[in-house]
Design a protein around this motif. Sequence first.
Motif, PDB file in Angstrom:
ATOM      1  N   ARG A 132       0.826  -1.205   0.000  1.00 19.19           N
ATOM      2  CA  ARG A 132       0.000   0.000   0.000  1.00 19.19           C
ATOM      3  C   ARG A 132       0.860   1.255   0.000  1.00 19.19           C
ATOM      4  N   MET A 133       1.922   1.257   0.787  1.00 19.16           N
ATOM      5  CA  MET A 133       2.781   2.430   0.866  1.00 19.16           C
ATOM      6  C   MET A 133       3.454   2.723  -0.466  1.00 19.16           C
ATOM      7  N   LEU A 134       3.993   1.679  -1.110  1.00 21.78           N
ATOM      8  CA  LEU A 134       4.720   1.885  -2.353  1.00 21.78           C
ATOM      9  C   LEU A 134       3.786   2.193  -3.513  1.00 21.78           C
ATOM     10  N   ALA A 135       2.526   1.759  -3.410  1.00 20.63           N
ATOM     11  CA  ALA A 135       1.559   2.086  -4.460  1.00 20.63           C
ATOM     12  C   ALA A 135       1.287   3.585  -4.509  1.00 20.63           C
ATOM     13  N   ARG A 136       1.469   4.261  -3.369  1.00 21.40           N
ATOM     14  CA  ARG A 136       1.230   5.700  -3.305  1.00 21.40           C
ATOM     15  C   ARG A 136       2.527   6.508  -3.393  1.00 21.40           C
ATOM     16  N   ALA A 137       3.634   5.833  -3.643  1.00 17.71           N
ATOM     17  CA  ALA A 137       4.940   6.505  -3.623  1.00 17.71           C
ATOM     18  C   ALA A 137       5.078   7.485  -4.776  1.00 17.71           C
ATOM     19  N   PRO A 138       5.514   8.708  -4.478  1.00 19.27           N
ATOM     20  CA  PRO A 138       5.805   9.662  -5.566  1.00 19.27           C
ATOM     21  C   PRO A 138       7.148   9.318  -6.204  1.00 19.27           C
ATOM     22  N   GLY A 139       7.193   9.260  -7.504  1.00 23.23           N
ATOM     23  CA  GLY A 139       8.442   8.924  -8.184  1.00 23.23           C
ATOM     24  C   GLY A 139       8.739   7.439  -8.117  1.00 23.23           C
ATOM     25  N   SER A 140      10.016   7.110  -8.021  1.00 26.06           N
ATOM     26  CA  SER A 140      10.455   5.717  -8.025  1.00 26.06           C
ATOM     27  C   SER A 140      10.086   5.020  -6.713  1.00 26.06           C
ATOM     28  N   PRO A 141       9.294   3.930  -6.764  1.00 25.05           N
ATOM     29  CA  PRO A 141       8.962   3.202  -5.530  1.00 25.05           C
ATOM     30  C   PRO A 141      10.200   2.666  -4.814  1.00 25.05           C
ATOM     31  N   ALA A 142      11.221   2.260  -5.570  1.00 27.02           N
ATOM     32  CA  ALA A 142      12.418   1.693  -4.947  1.00 27.02           C
ATOM     33  C   ALA A 142      13.139   2.737  -4.104  1.00 27.02           C
ATOM     34  N   TRP A 143      13.351   3.925  -4.657  1.00 26.47           N
ATOM     35  CA  TRP A 143      14.054   4.955  -3.893  1.00 26.47           C
ATOM     36  C   TRP A 143      13.201   5.478  -2.755  1.00 26.47           C
ATOM     37  N   TYR A 144      11.910   5.476  -2.945  1.00 29.13           N
ATOM     38  CA  TYR A 144      11.008   5.862  -1.854  1.00 29.13           C
ATOM     39  C   TYR A 144      11.121   4.856  -0.710  1.00 29.13           C
ATOM     40  N   ALA A 145      11.159   3.554  -1.050  1.00 25.13           N
ATOM     41  CA  ALA A 145      11.323   2.523  -0.025  1.00 25.13           C
ATOM     42  C   ALA A 145      12.659   2.662   0.692  1.00 25.13           C
ATOM     43  N   LEU A 146      13.713   2.991  -0.054  1.00 26.07           N
ATOM     44  CA  LEU A 146      15.025   3.160   0.564  1.00 26.07           C
ATOM     45  C   LEU A 146      14.981   4.255   1.624  1.00 26.07           C
ATOM     46  N   ARG A 147      14.348   5.379   1.288  1.00 28.66           N
ATOM     47  CA  ARG A 147      14.315   6.507   2.223  1.00 28.66           C
ATOM     48  C   ARG A 147      13.365   6.261   3.383  1.00 28.66           C
ATOM     49  N   LYS A 148      12.160   5.815   3.074  1.00 26.13           N
ATOM     50  CA  LYS A 148      11.101   5.760   4.074  1.00 26.13           C
ATOM     51  C   LYS A 148      11.072   4.462   4.879  1.00 26.13           C
ATOM     52  N   VAL A 149      11.747   3.432   4.408  1.00 24.96           N
ATOM     53  CA  VAL A 149      11.721   2.145   5.114  1.00 24.96           C
ATOM     54  C   VAL A 149      13.119   1.774   5.606  1.00 24.96           C
ATOM     55  N   TYR A 150      14.047   1.584   4.688  1.00 28.13           N
ATOM     56  CA  TYR A 150      15.354   1.030   5.049  1.00 28.13           C
ATOM     57  C   TYR A 150      16.202   2.026   5.850  1.00 28.13           C
ATOM     58  N   LEU A 151      16.359   3.232   5.339  1.00 24.68           N
ATOM     59  CA  LEU A 151      17.183   4.208   6.060  1.00 24.68           C
ATOM     60  C   LEU A 151      16.524   4.630   7.365  1.00 24.68           C
ATOM     61  N   LEU A 152      15.199   4.755   7.358  1.00 24.22           N
ATOM     62  CA  LEU A 152      14.492   5.109   8.588  1.00 24.22           C
ATOM     63  C   LEU A 152      14.651   4.015   9.644  1.00 24.22           C
ATOM     64  N   GLN A 153      14.492   2.757   9.239  1.00 21.81           N
ATOM     65  CA  GLN A 153      14.641   1.680  10.203  1.00 21.81           C
ATOM     66  C   GLN A 153      16.088   1.555  10.679  1.00 21.81           C
ATOM     67  N   GLY A 154      17.043   1.816   9.808  1.00 20.45           N
ATOM     68  CA  GLY A 154      18.435   1.816  10.236  1.00 20.45           C
ATOM     69  C   GLY A 154      18.696   2.862  11.307  1.00 20.45           C
ATOM     70  N   ALA A 155      18.125   4.043  11.130  1.00 18.55           N
ATOM     71  CA  ALA A 155      18.273   5.108  12.129  1.00 18.55           C
ATOM     72  C   ALA A 155      17.617   4.716  13.450  1.00 18.55           C
TER      73      ALA A 155
END
Length: 271
Positions: free
Chosen positions: A98-121
């Motif tokens: 659901r989150m990536l379906a609403r992602a502006p621009g590239s879903p992959a880069w959106y996931a990197l910022r909003k999921v992977y980097l956020l969870q790493g922090a």
Amino acid sequence: MTWDAFAVNLAASAGAALAVMLGAFAIALRMRVHRIVDVAWGLAFVAVALATWFLSAGHGDEVRRLAVTLATCVWGLRLAVHIARRARGHGEDPRYARMLARAPGSPAWYALRKVYLLQGALVWLVSLPVQAAAYLPRGVDVALVLGLAVWAVGVGFEAAGDHQLARFKSDPANRGRIMDRGLWAWTRHPNYFGDFLVWWGLYLTACATWQTAALTLVSPLVMTGLLVWGSGKRLLEAHMADRPGYAAYRARTSGFLPRPPRGDPDRAATR
């Protein structure tokens, strides 16, 4: 407390968490499934704990260093293995879909910022007590013993709840039914409550001095917020809200802290 060495550890642990999350992101792109980040969550804590154990040699008490490292690794590995087994054979997690379906621009880069980097922090922030405890020169004390006791109860509670739910779901006769047995009769989220105890317990291991207690208090508070109001309890209950029988289960069962179940309000109304 060797604060200069601890500062170096903060940077190194951030790098360890980032490395795990970037590795998970690369695998997710290849597999086209981002739910792998849930496995990486536990593994990132393991990476931070191991990096801290290595770098804190000669700075903190040996018993305390080993205790917090093993405690974090046991929790993180158990969680990662459990989530990996649960996800086997399934596609994308509906939350990420659901989150990536609403992602502006590239879903992959959106996931990197909003999921992977956020969870790493978040891994870096929540693991502050583990990092601080490893640099404390004080040996076994009340804070360490009490913290490990709370941690052990939390791991046991979480593991028991996960095991009970897995057995319940493995029975075809329970398809479509709400799990309301065992620990799930006392709280709607025994796994989240177990996590809550784990991280308050690990926080206590860092409370040998008032400075480290104050510095790391943000960590269990953030984890509690995530579990209760963030991506844990709140989102799961929103997903479950329309399931048959869930409203009655919610009415009679504690939302977080365990307590005996109330009487079924639907049954009481018919008496």
